[in-house]
Design a protein around this motif. Sequence first.
Motif, PDB file in Angstrom:
ATOM      1  N   ALA A 173       8.698  19.370  -5.597  1.00  0.00           N
ATOM      2  CA  ALA A 173       7.536  18.507  -5.813  1.00  0.00           C
ATOM      3  C   ALA A 173       6.321  19.050  -5.057  1.00  0.00           C
ATOM      4  O   ALA A 173       6.464  19.669  -3.995  1.00  0.00           O
ATOM      5  CB  ALA A 173       7.845  17.089  -5.349  1.00  0.00           C
ATOM      6  N   PRO A 174       5.140  18.843  -5.602  1.00  0.00           N
ATOM      7  CA  PRO A 174       3.933  19.333  -4.926  1.00  0.00           C
ATOM      8  C   PRO A 174       3.689  18.580  -3.622  1.00  0.00           C
ATOM      9  O   PRO A 174       4.145  17.452  -3.456  1.00  0.00           O
ATOM     10  CB  PRO A 174       2.826  19.051  -5.938  1.00  0.00           C
ATOM     11  N   PRO A 175       2.954  19.197  -2.711  1.00  0.00           N
ATOM     12  CA  PRO A 175       2.601  18.476  -1.476  1.00  0.00           C
ATOM     13  C   PRO A 175       1.707  17.292  -1.821  1.00  0.00           C
ATOM     14  O   PRO A 175       0.979  17.315  -2.806  1.00  0.00           O
ATOM     15  CB  PRO A 175       1.853  19.525  -0.650  1.00  0.00           C
ATOM     16  N   GLN A 176       1.792  16.261  -1.016  1.00  0.00           N
ATOM     17  CA  GLN A 176       1.005  15.055  -1.247  1.00  0.00           C
ATOM     18  C   GLN A 176      -0.033  14.892  -0.141  1.00  0.00           C
ATOM     19  O   GLN A 176       0.226  15.233   1.006  1.00  0.00           O
ATOM     20  CB  GLN A 176       1.914  13.820  -1.261  1.00  0.00           C
ATOM     21  N   LYS A 177      -1.183  14.360  -0.520  1.00  0.00           N
ATOM     22  CA  LYS A 177      -2.200  14.046   0.482  1.00  0.00           C
ATOM     23  C   LYS A 177      -1.706  12.888   1.331  1.00  0.00           C
ATOM     24  O   LYS A 177      -0.936  12.053   0.876  1.00  0.00           O
ATOM     25  CB  LYS A 177      -3.521  13.658  -0.187  1.00  0.00           C
ATOM     26  N   LYS A 178      -2.177  12.837   2.562  1.00  0.00           N
ATOM     27  CA  LYS A 178      -1.832  11.732   3.450  1.00  0.00           C
ATOM     28  C   LYS A 178      -2.765  10.565   3.163  1.00  0.00           C
ATOM     29  O   LYS A 178      -3.956  10.750   2.971  1.00  0.00           O
ATOM     30  CB  LYS A 178      -1.962  12.158   4.914  1.00  0.00           C
ATOM     31  N   GLY A 179      -2.194   9.364   3.134  1.00  0.00           N
ATOM     32  CA  GLY A 179      -2.978   8.168   2.872  1.00  0.00           C
ATOM     33  C   GLY A 179      -3.941   7.866   4.009  1.00  0.00           C
ATOM     34  O   GLY A 179      -3.634   8.096   5.176  1.00  0.00           O
ATOM     35  N   ILE A 180      -5.099   7.347   3.668  1.00  0.00           N
ATOM     36  CA  ILE A 180      -6.103   7.062   4.688  1.00  0.00           C
ATOM     37  C   ILE A 180      -6.333   5.563   4.823  1.00  0.00           C
ATOM     38  O   ILE A 180      -6.232   5.008   5.914  1.00  0.00           O
ATOM     39  CB  ILE A 180      -7.424   7.788   4.358  1.00  0.00           C
ATOM     40  N   VAL A 181      -6.607   4.877   3.737  1.00  0.00           N
ATOM     41  CA  VAL A 181      -7.003   3.464   3.795  1.00  0.00           C
ATOM     42  C   VAL A 181      -5.862   2.607   4.328  1.00  0.00           C
ATOM     43  O   VAL A 181      -6.060   1.804   5.248  1.00  0.00           O
ATOM     44  CB  VAL A 181      -7.459   2.973   2.409  1.00  0.00           C
ATOM     45  N   LYS A 182      -4.678   2.750   3.764  1.00  0.00           N
ATOM     46  CA  LYS A 182      -3.541   1.927   4.176  1.00  0.00           C
ATOM     47  C   LYS A 182      -3.224   2.144   5.656  1.00  0.00           C
ATOM     48  O   LYS A 182      -3.008   1.201   6.410  1.00  0.00           O
ATOM     49  CB  LYS A 182      -2.331   2.257   3.304  1.00  0.00           C
ATOM     50  N   LYS A 183      -3.222   3.413   6.079  1.00  0.00           N
ATOM     51  CA  LYS A 183      -2.919   3.709   7.479  1.00  0.00           C
ATOM     52  C   LYS A 183      -4.004   3.150   8.397  1.00  0.00           C
ATOM     53  O   LYS A 183      -3.712   2.631   9.471  1.00  0.00           O
ATOM     54  CB  LYS A 183      -2.760   5.201   7.684  1.00  0.00           C
ATOM     55  N   PHE A 184      -5.262   3.260   7.976  1.00  0.00           N
ATOM     56  CA  PHE A 184      -6.360   2.716   8.771  1.00  0.00           C
ATOM     57  C   PHE A 184      -6.196   1.212   8.963  1.00  0.00           C
ATOM     58  O   PHE A 184      -6.346   0.690  10.071  1.00  0.00           O
ATOM     59  CB  PHE A 184      -7.706   3.025   8.110  1.00  0.00           C
ATOM     60  N   LEU A 185      -5.871   0.497   7.877  1.00  0.00           N
ATOM     61  CA  LEU A 185      -5.715  -0.953   7.972  1.00  0.00           C
ATOM     62  C   LEU A 185      -4.552  -1.339   8.874  1.00  0.00           C
ATOM     63  O   LEU A 185      -4.673  -2.245   9.709  1.00  0.00           O
ATOM     64  CB  LEU A 185      -5.537  -1.556   6.581  1.00  0.00           C
TER      65      LEU A 185
END
Length: 147
Positions: free
Chosen positions: A64-76
Amino acid sequence: MAEEQKFECPQCHSENIQKYEVAYMSGTSTSSSITAGVGIFGDAGGGVAKTNTSSMTDMAATVAPPQKKGIVKKFLIMGLIFCIVLGGIGSAISHYLETPLFLAGWAIAGYLVYKNNYLWNQNVYPQLLEQWHHSYVCLKCGNRFTL
């Protein structure tokens, strides 16, 4: 004269190789369906349901391709944790410190998410994705390599 690149496994020299991208796409499927029903038993009733399903082979999962890390959910999530901790400390010390510490919690969370996830998405993720686009798997011996 430039040397021609051979598309073969460097381990077993088989030409039976496949790009990660192709192996991933051929081993992944999705489907969507809509179901409607009407029932009459005492009173009339009806309903509609939409179902989305996806399946993936073991091979597709491993390439599977690499995935970007989530920003909004982690910030909240981090913001709420810091606000609860710092807000609790502030209320224990003084009522007047609650709001500044509450805001400091969000500021700390924002900084940490920016530092970790946003910068990773900007600097590391593109390199990983580029490497993924040049990665192959040998279908004979299972060796994984880049060309």
